[in-house]
Design a protein around this motif. Structure first.
Motif, mmCIF file in Angstrom:
data_model
loop_
_atom_site.group_PDB
_atom_site.id
_atom_site.type_symbol
_atom_site.label_atom_id
_atom_site.label_comp_id
_atom_site.label_asym_id
_atom_site.label_seq_id
_atom_site.Cartn_x
_atom_site.Cartn_y
_atom_site.Cartn_z
ATOM 1 N N ARG A 384 0.961 -1.136 0.084
ATOM 2 C CA ARG A 384 -0.034 0.103 -0.092
ATOM 3 C C ARG A 384 0.907 1.245 -0.267
ATOM 4 O O ARG A 384 0.536 2.151 -0.927
ATOM 5 C CB ARG A 384 -0.855 -0.040 1.232
ATOM 6 C CG ARG A 384 -1.775 1.290 1.317
ATOM 7 C CD ARG A 384 -2.776 0.992 2.420
ATOM 8 N NE ARG A 384 -3.666 2.294 2.441
ATOM 9 C CZ ARG A 384 -4.501 2.409 3.371
ATOM 10 N NH1 ARG A 384 -4.891 1.535 4.487
ATOM 11 N NH2 ARG A 384 -4.970 3.725 3.791
ATOM 12 N N PHE A 385 1.836 1.344 0.810
ATOM 13 C CA PHE A 385 2.682 2.328 1.080
ATOM 14 C C PHE A 385 4.044 2.282 0.583
ATOM 15 O O PHE A 385 4.732 1.245 0.935
ATOM 16 C CB PHE A 385 2.601 2.872 2.445
ATOM 17 C CG PHE A 385 1.214 3.083 3.394
ATOM 18 C CD1 PHE A 385 0.507 4.279 2.861
ATOM 19 C CD2 PHE A 385 0.936 2.266 4.195
ATOM 20 C CE1 PHE A 385 -0.710 4.633 3.668
ATOM 21 C CE2 PHE A 385 -0.174 2.543 4.997
ATOM 22 C CZ PHE A 385 -1.136 3.435 4.601
ATOM 23 N N ASN A 386 4.504 3.344 -0.044
ATOM 24 C CA ASN A 386 5.785 3.089 -0.570
ATOM 25 C C ASN A 386 6.434 2.216 -1.316
ATOM 26 O O ASN A 386 7.641 1.965 -1.389
ATOM 27 C CB ASN A 386 6.769 3.381 0.553
ATOM 28 C CG ASN A 386 6.420 4.432 1.848
ATOM 29 O OD1 ASN A 386 5.370 4.948 1.618
ATOM 30 N ND2 ASN A 386 7.252 4.748 2.539
ATOM 31 N N ALA A 387 5.673 1.666 -2.055
ATOM 32 C CA ALA A 387 5.993 0.385 -2.850
ATOM 33 C C ALA A 387 6.577 0.645 -4.244
ATOM 34 O O ALA A 387 6.055 1.593 -4.891
ATOM 35 C CB ALA A 387 4.734 -0.638 -3.042
ATOM 36 N N LEU A 388 7.698 0.215 -4.584
ATOM 37 C CA LEU A 388 8.358 0.785 -5.668
ATOM 38 C C LEU A 388 8.938 -0.353 -6.757
ATOM 39 O O LEU A 388 9.323 -1.440 -6.165
ATOM 40 C CB LEU A 388 9.528 1.521 -5.351
ATOM 41 C CG LEU A 388 8.917 2.755 -4.625
ATOM 42 C CD1 LEU A 388 10.266 3.419 -3.735
ATOM 43 C CD2 LEU A 388 8.476 3.775 -5.740
#
Length: 459
Positions: A384-388
């Motif tokens: 969800r958050f900060n996935a790259l």
């Protein structure tokens, strides 16, 4: 040491129980909690509370009766009344089908190593000012909205029984900041977390800089929809803590193990179950965890090995499970553990980890995790958050919301490298009584063949 007034009354109540011929346990819990919540880039809630609870338990043979008093401790007569209620509950309880273990403080403990009065008393205004500084520095740079929470407080525990005169006391402070930045049109979200044992462990500039390092990648690149199937994944600290928690829940609890519901149920200590790069301890003396020195039956907690270099080392038994299955209790009658995923030989920094990963998905957070089949250690959770996306050793674009559905044994048997650096990850529950818990986990964990089971069309 516990406040003299309260300690004196509790010891008098213990003596009264002895004179009355009762086997009684007294477990005192006092918390001071302060919480702010943010929504729409403003303070949505600011609240605090001070709660005192006393759990009284009376045991007579196979019968056990409990009573909880939620009030300040004011008099011996008050505790006599609570004791009589626990005694009555004991008389009316159905007998257990085993001989329960009666609590006994193995050795006197007076532990205030984790207590910081400055963190206990940090004001809501100070918290709001730090968050406001972060928001003011970032909000003008885009269509951003901020939400999150910041909980701080102290916890005191005092445990005695009629079995002997030893006393167990612990007082500590903890804090957890979660700040979320949401882009209002594209809907991607970034999160920054901080774990506290003491005040002033981070600043607004630290938090803002972590957001600023990610913003150009999210702002300047379209979302990437990764293929479904097995992928190389570089996990970050929050995701690693989730994996460790899921592993322990589904594999190392004595009750589940004895009943055949754990994925380790067919294994025996000494069996190799994970990669040799996996070592997991429960270690209350590790400097990065919150350190619970005793459990709620007075068992002194020491380092306990769950997995050592991939080898199944031990199962955790609370006192009831130990009594039922005739095992030794292991100091796990408690809500808050001190789990440590021991670091490996990989470089500490994320930049070096990216070079090592080369092409991978970076998933630092796992959300909405669940165990569809704990007998096989199968878990599911989403990014969800900060996935790259990592390509040629550098971040190139954000990835759309992606779900991992895999098994703990598969993930922990396909580890490529583990960071040598450990970080603290606060995983405390925000419900029920304040029960601080932190893990020490590697700053990153690189795994191959992690199964991506579903990918959304957006963030």
């Amino acid at each position: 040491m516990l406040e003299d007034r309260i300690r004196t009354i509790l010891l008098e109540a213990r003596d009264y129980a002895r004179r009355s011929g009762l086997n009684a346990e007294f477990s005192f819990h006092r918390e001071r909690s302060s919480l702010i919540r943010l929504g729409n880039s403003a303070i949505a809630l600011s609240t605090s509370e001070e709660l005192t609870r006393l759990d009284v338990s009376v045991q007579d043979g196979r019968r056990v009766g409990d009573f909880t008093l939620t009030a300040d401790i004011t008099s011996l007569e008050q505790l006599k009344s609570a004791l009589r209620q626990a005694e009555e509950n004991c008389r009316n309880a159905l007998p257990k089908d085993y001989d329960p273990i009666f609590g006994m403080v193995e050795e006197t403990v007076d532990d205030t190593r984790g207590y910081d009065p400055e963190l206990e008393n940090i004001s809501p205004n100070s918290k709001a000012e730090l968050c406001a500084k972060v928001i003011k520095s970032l909000k003008p740079k885009g269509r951003y909205d901020f939400s999150g929470s910041w909980s701080t407080g102290s916890t005191e525990m005092f445990y005695i029984t009629t079995a002997n005169d030893n006393e167990a006391y612990r007082k500590m402070t903890d804090g957890r900041l979660v700040l979320v930045l949401k882009e209002s049109i594209k809907k991607w979200e970034l999160s920054v977390e901080r774990t506290q044992k003491r005040a002033n462990e981070f600043s607004a500039d630290d938090v803002a800089q972590e957001f600023e390092a990610l913003l150009p990648i999210y702002e300047n690149n379209p979302g990437y929809k990764t293929p479904i199937g097995n992928q190389r994944v570089l996990f970050g600290p929050q995701a690693i803590a989730e994996l460790v928690a899921l592993s322990v829940w589904s594999g190392f609890f004595g009750r589940a193990y004895e009943e055949g519901r754990a994925f380790t149920a067919k294994n025996r200590p000494g069996d190799k179950i994970f990669s040799e790069m996996v070592t997991i301890f429960d270690d209350p003396d590790h400097p990065l965890v919150f350190g619970m020195p005793f459990d709620f039956t007075g068992k002194r907690r020491r380092l306990f090995k769950l997995v050592e270099k991939g080898v199944f080392a031990g199962v955790c038994y609370d006192s009831q499970t130990a009594a039922k299955y005739k095992k030794e209790r292991t100091g796990h009658d408690l809500m808050n553990w001190d789990l440590v995923f021991v670091g490996g030989s990989g470089p500490a920094g994320l930049k070096e980890a990216l070079a090592l990963a080369d092409n991978a998905l970076y998933i630092p957070h796992l959300h909405y995790t669940h165990l569809p089949d704990p007998t096989k250690g199968i878990f599911t959770g989403s990014s969800r958050f900060n996935a790259l996306l990592v390509k040629d050793g550098r971040f190139v674009s954000p990835i759309f919301s992606s779900r991992i559905t895999d098994s703990i044994p598969n993930v922990f048997n396909n580890i490529v490298a583990v960071s040598a650096a450990l970080v603290a990850q606060n995983i405390s529950s925000t419900y029920e009584r304040r029960s601080p818990e932190a893990m020490a986990v590697p700053s990153w964990l690189l795994c191959d063949n992690v199964r991506i089971s579903d990918v959304a069309d957006g963030f």
